[in-house]
Scaffold this active site. Structure first.
Site, PDB file in Angstrom:
ATOM      1  CG  ASN A 104      40.519  36.234  41.848  1.00 53.56           C
ATOM      2  OD1 ASN A 104      41.096  37.277  42.122  1.00 53.56           O
ATOM      3  ND2 ASN A 104      40.085  35.967  40.627  1.00 53.56           N
ATOM      4  CB  CYS A 105      42.851  30.620  45.302  1.00 52.23           C
ATOM      5  SG  CYS A 105      42.954  29.184  46.376  1.00 52.23           S
TER       6      CYS A 105
END
Length: 196
Positions: free
Chosen positions: A75-76
């Protein structure tokens, strides 16, 4: 007498074969010990594959190959780099490159469940290179691979730091998150490592 001769003719080849088998086993063990000795200490590790019970011996997986080690997160802002990492893997694997991803939650951008991390990697981005169990990549609890990489270069300051390790493990180059796997700077370093 004929029975003894017959038994001797049956048993002697079997004994000979078993002696050869023992010698072969000893040679194999010696060869494995030599390979282990040649394997850099920081790669003498076994890790479980991501969302799997299967383990991988890093020495066997990387023997004589250039290795690209990456700390990943699901989730970057840099997560789309999975696509270009996969492209690099497909393009260079036959030339001796091994890509290994280490999912990590050191920056609080990894899924809580490995099955969700696996879905991001394998389903969303079609990753086929080796992804390992979620681990720590910095600080006191960093795994031995990343402790060594930090000692020789720098610890990851964010997700998707890339470490290019020469085939003998002696030369390590690092690239920060902003250097994409398809950037010329990175590709040049990779191709140079594969040629040396």
């Amino acid at each position: 007498m004929k029975k003894i001769a017959l038994l001797a003719s049956i048993c002697m080849p079997l004994l000979g074969a078993s002696a050869v088998s023992v010698a072969d086993s000893q040679q194999h063990a010696a060869g494995m010990a030599t390979k282990q000795a040649e394997c850099p200490a920081f790669l003498q590790q076994n890790y479980r594959k991501l969302h799997s019970e299967q383990t991988i011996d890093l020495c066997q997986a990387t023997a004589g190959k250039t290795v690209l080690i990456v700390n990943t997160a699901s989730n970057c802002g840099f997560t789309p780099q999975f696509k270009s990492l996969e492209a690099v893997h497909k393009k260079y694997q036959d030339q001796g490159l091994v890509v290994i991803g280490f999912p990590a939650d050191n920056f609080f951008q990894e899924e809580d469940e490995e099955k969700d991390t696996a879905e991001v990697c394998f389903v969303n981005y079609g990753v086929t290179f080796t992804m390992l169990q979620t681990t720590s990549v910095r600080g006191d609890d960093a795994n031995p691979v990343f402790k060594h990489l930090a000692d020789k270069t720098t610890a990851p300051k964010w997700n998707f730091y890339k470490y290019l390790v020469s085939d003998n493990g002696k030369k390590i180059q690092h690239f920060n998150s902003r250097v994409k796997p398809d950037d010329k700077k990175f590709v040049d370093a990779l191709e140079s490592a594969l040629k040396s």
